[in-house]
Design a protein around this motif. Structure first.
Motif, PDB file in Angstrom:
ATOM      1  N   THR A  94     -51.907  40.835  17.448  1.00  0.00           N
ATOM      2  CA  THR A  94     -50.953  40.197  18.355  1.00  0.00           C
ATOM      3  C   THR A  94     -49.790  39.595  17.579  1.00  0.00           C
ATOM      4  OG1 THR A  94     -52.795  39.646  19.826  1.00  0.00           O
ATOM      5  CG2 THR A  94     -50.703  38.534  20.228  1.00  0.00           C
ATOM      6  N   ALA A  95     -50.082  38.999  16.420  1.00  0.00           N
ATOM      7  CA  ALA A  95     -49.026  38.424  15.583  1.00  0.00           C
ATOM      8  C   ALA A  95     -48.026  39.492  15.160  1.00  0.00           C
ATOM      9  CB  ALA A  95     -49.646  37.757  14.355  1.00  0.00           C
ATOM     10  N   LEU A  96     -48.522  40.681  14.826  1.00  0.00           N
ATOM     11  CA  LEU A  96     -47.650  41.789  14.434  1.00  0.00           C
ATOM     12  C   LEU A  96     -46.773  42.244  15.604  1.00  0.00           C
ATOM     13  CD1 LEU A  96     -46.737  43.964  12.434  1.00  0.00           C
ATOM     14  CD2 LEU A  96     -48.705  45.340  13.162  1.00  0.00           C
ATOM     15  N   ILE A  97     -47.365  42.331  16.791  1.00  0.00           N
ATOM     16  CA  ILE A  97     -46.597  42.758  17.977  1.00  0.00           C
ATOM     17  C   ILE A  97     -45.513  41.746  18.304  1.00  0.00           C
ATOM     18  CG2 ILE A  97     -46.754  43.217  20.457  1.00  0.00           C
ATOM     19  CD1 ILE A  97     -49.590  44.281  19.954  1.00  0.00           C
ATOM     20  N   VAL A  98     -45.840  40.441  18.217  1.00  0.00           N
ATOM     21  CA  VAL A  98     -44.855  39.393  18.490  1.00  0.00           C
ATOM     22  C   VAL A  98     -43.706  39.467  17.488  1.00  0.00           C
ATOM     23  CG1 VAL A  98     -44.458  36.897  18.488  1.00  0.00           C
ATOM     24  CG2 VAL A  98     -46.462  37.830  19.623  1.00  0.00           C
ATOM     25  N   PHE A  99     -44.032  39.702  16.227  1.00  0.00           N
ATOM     26  CA  PHE A  99     -42.984  39.824  15.207  1.00  0.00           C
ATOM     27  C   PHE A  99     -42.063  40.998  15.506  1.00  0.00           C
ATOM     28  CE2 PHE A  99     -41.913  42.434  11.454  1.00  0.00           C
ATOM     29  CZ  PHE A  99     -40.853  41.677  10.983  1.00  0.00           C
ATOM     30  N   ILE A 100     -42.641  42.174  15.812  1.00  0.00           N
ATOM     31  CA  ILE A 100     -41.831  43.367  16.075  1.00  0.00           C
ATOM     32  C   ILE A 100     -40.954  43.166  17.301  1.00  0.00           C
ATOM     33  CG2 ILE A 100     -41.934  45.798  16.737  1.00  0.00           C
ATOM     34  CD1 ILE A 100     -44.462  46.053  15.034  1.00  0.00           C
ATOM     35  N   MET A 101     -41.522  42.614  18.370  1.00  0.00           N
ATOM     36  CA  MET A 101     -40.753  42.418  19.595  1.00  0.00           C
ATOM     37  C   MET A 101     -39.661  41.370  19.408  1.00  0.00           C
ATOM     38  SD  MET A 101     -43.561  42.784  22.666  1.00  0.00           S
ATOM     39  CE  MET A 101     -42.257  43.145  23.856  1.00  0.00           C
ATOM     40  N   ASN A 102     -39.952  40.344  18.619  1.00  0.00           N
ATOM     41  CA  ASN A 102     -38.939  39.334  18.320  1.00  0.00           C
ATOM     42  C   ASN A 102     -37.807  39.930  17.494  1.00  0.00           C
ATOM     43  OD1 ASN A 102     -38.067  37.145  16.015  1.00  0.00           O
ATOM     44  ND2 ASN A 102     -38.270  36.177  18.014  1.00  0.00           N
ATOM     45  N   ASP A 103     -38.165  40.768  16.531  1.00  0.00           N
ATOM     46  CA  ASP A 103     -37.154  41.410  15.683  1.00  0.00           C
ATOM     47  C   ASP A 103     -36.264  42.341  16.504  1.00  0.00           C
ATOM     48  OD1 ASP A 103     -36.054  42.050  13.008  1.00  0.00           O
ATOM     49  OD2 ASP A 103     -36.885  44.024  13.408  1.00  0.00           O
TER      50      ASP A 103
END
Length: 312
Positions: A94-103
Motif C-alpha cells: 500500500t505504501a508503494l501504491i500511495v507513493f506512485i499515485m502521489n508522484d
C-alpha cells in the motif's frame, strides 16, 4: 563496517516514530485531497491551460490524458489507498501504491507544488522500504525479529535525515550567493510582499533593522550548520528546537503551513525509540487513568454485562 551492519540488524530503532509519522502524513494527504478536490477540473481535467511534464504512466505507453479526463475517479482511488495506508492495511505494498499515485498526481501539474511537496514525495519513497506498522495499525501482527526489515527501516530513516540535511545545506549555499541574504536584508524584502503577509505585524517588523538583520543571518547560519551539529548528542536538541522555531515562524508570518509542518515533523526522526516510547507510554497511562476514560469504560462494562434497569 561490520559493527554498523550488526547494529542495524538488531532492532528497528525508530519503529514508534515511523508509525506515528505514517498516521500524520496520511492525514495530511487526505487534507490535501479535500483541499484540491474543488479545483480538480480546473487544474487537471481535459485540455487545461497548464501542461505538465511526462508522468510515469507515459513511459509505459499509457497516455496521461486518460487520467486527466477521469481525475475524479483517480482522486477517489488515491483516497482509498491513503486510508488503507493510514490503518496499516496492505503495509509496504500500500505504501508503494500511495507513493506512485502521489508522484503521478504531482507530475500531472507540478506548478502547484512547493518545497514541502517535493520533500514529501521522497519521504513516501523511503517509507516504502520501512516497517512503519508496529504501532497504530488496525490489525497488529506478532513482532518478529526480522534483520532485513530492521536494516531497511533504519536505512530509510537515515536516508530521510540525510536528505533533510542536504536540503538545508544546499539552501544555505544558495543563500550565501544571494545579495539580499549576504547583506542581511532578506527578511525585509520577504515581509514586504503581500503574498507572505501572514500577520499585521509583518510590515512593522520589516522596519525594525535589528529584527531584519538577526532573523536573516540566524536563518542562514542555522541552515549552514544544522547538517553538522544535529548528529552530535549535546547540540542536537538545541539545533532542532531552533529549526522548529524557524519553521513555525515562517508558517505564522508567511502563511506556508503544510510546507513548514512537513519540515517540523521530519525533525522527530533524529530521536529513537528510547526517547519517544517513555513519553508515549506516560501519555497513554495518563489517558487510561483519566476520569473521562474511566467513566466511558464503566459504561461499556455495564452495557456488556447487560446491567440495564428493569422497567417492568
Amino acid at each position: 563496517m561490520k559493527n554498523l551492519i550488526t547494529r542495524l540488524k538488531l532492532s528497528n530503532n525508530n519503529s514508534f516514530y515511523l508509525s506515528f509519522f505514517r498516521v500524520i502524513i496520511c492525514l495530511l494527504l487526505i487534507k490535501q485531497v479535500f483541499q484540491i478536490f474543488p479545483l480538480l477540473s480546473l487544474v487537471y481535467k481535459g485540455d487545461q491551460f497548464l501542461v505538465g511534464p511526462k508522468t510515469i504512466v507515459e513511459f509505459v505507453s499509457f497516455n496521461s490524458q486518460f487520467l486527466r479526463d477521469n481525475i475524479y475517479m483517480y482522486a477517489y482511488i488515491y483516497m482509498f489507498f491513503i486510508i488503507l495506508y493510514l490503518f496499516g492495511l496492505g503495509k509496504n505494498v500500500t505504501a508503494l501504491i500511495v507513493f506512485i499515485m502521489n508522484d503521478i498526481l504531482q507530475k500531472l501539474c507540478p506548478y502547484v507544488l512547493n518545497g514541502g511537496d517535493n520533500l514529501l514525495k521522497f519521504i513516501l519513497l523511503y517509507m516504502v522500504f520501512a516497517n512503519s506498522f508496529t504501532y497504530f495499525c488496525l490489525h497488529k501482527n506478532k513482532v518478529k525479529k526480522d534483520s532485513i526489515s530492521n536494516v531497511l527501516s533504519n536505512l530509510s530513516v537515515l536516508s530521510i535525515c540525510i536528505h533533510l540535511c542536504l536540503i538545508y545545506f544546499i539552501s544555505a549555499l544558495h543563500k550565501t550567493n544571494a545579495t539580499v541574504w549576504f547583506h542581511g536584508v532578506a527578511t525585509y524584502y520577504t515581509f514586504q510582499l503581500e503574498r507572505f503577509s501572514g500577520t499585521s505585524f509583518n510590515s512593522v517588523l520589516a522596519q525594525n533593522s535589528y529584527f531584519v538583520v538577526i532573523s536573516t543571518y540566524f536563518t542562514l547560519i542555522l541552515e549552514l550548520y544544522y547538517p553538522v551539529l544535529v548528529w552530535f548528542k549535546k547540540p542536537k536538541t538545541v539545533v532542532i528546537l531552533c529549526m522548529i522555531s524557524l519553521h513555525a515562524g515562517i508558517a505564522v508570518f508567511m502563511m506556508l503551513y503544510d510546507f513548514q509542518f512537513i519540515f517540523i515533523l521530519v525533525q522527530g526522526f533524529f530521536y529513537k525509540n528510547s526517547f519517544w516510547l517513555p513519553k508515549y507510554n506516560a501519555l497513554k497511562n495518563k489517558i487510561y487513568n483519566s476520569t473521562l476514560f474511566s467513566f466511558v469504560k464503566n459504561k461499556v462494562v455495564k452495557y456488556e454485562n447487560n446491567q440495564i434497569p428493569n422497567s417492568y
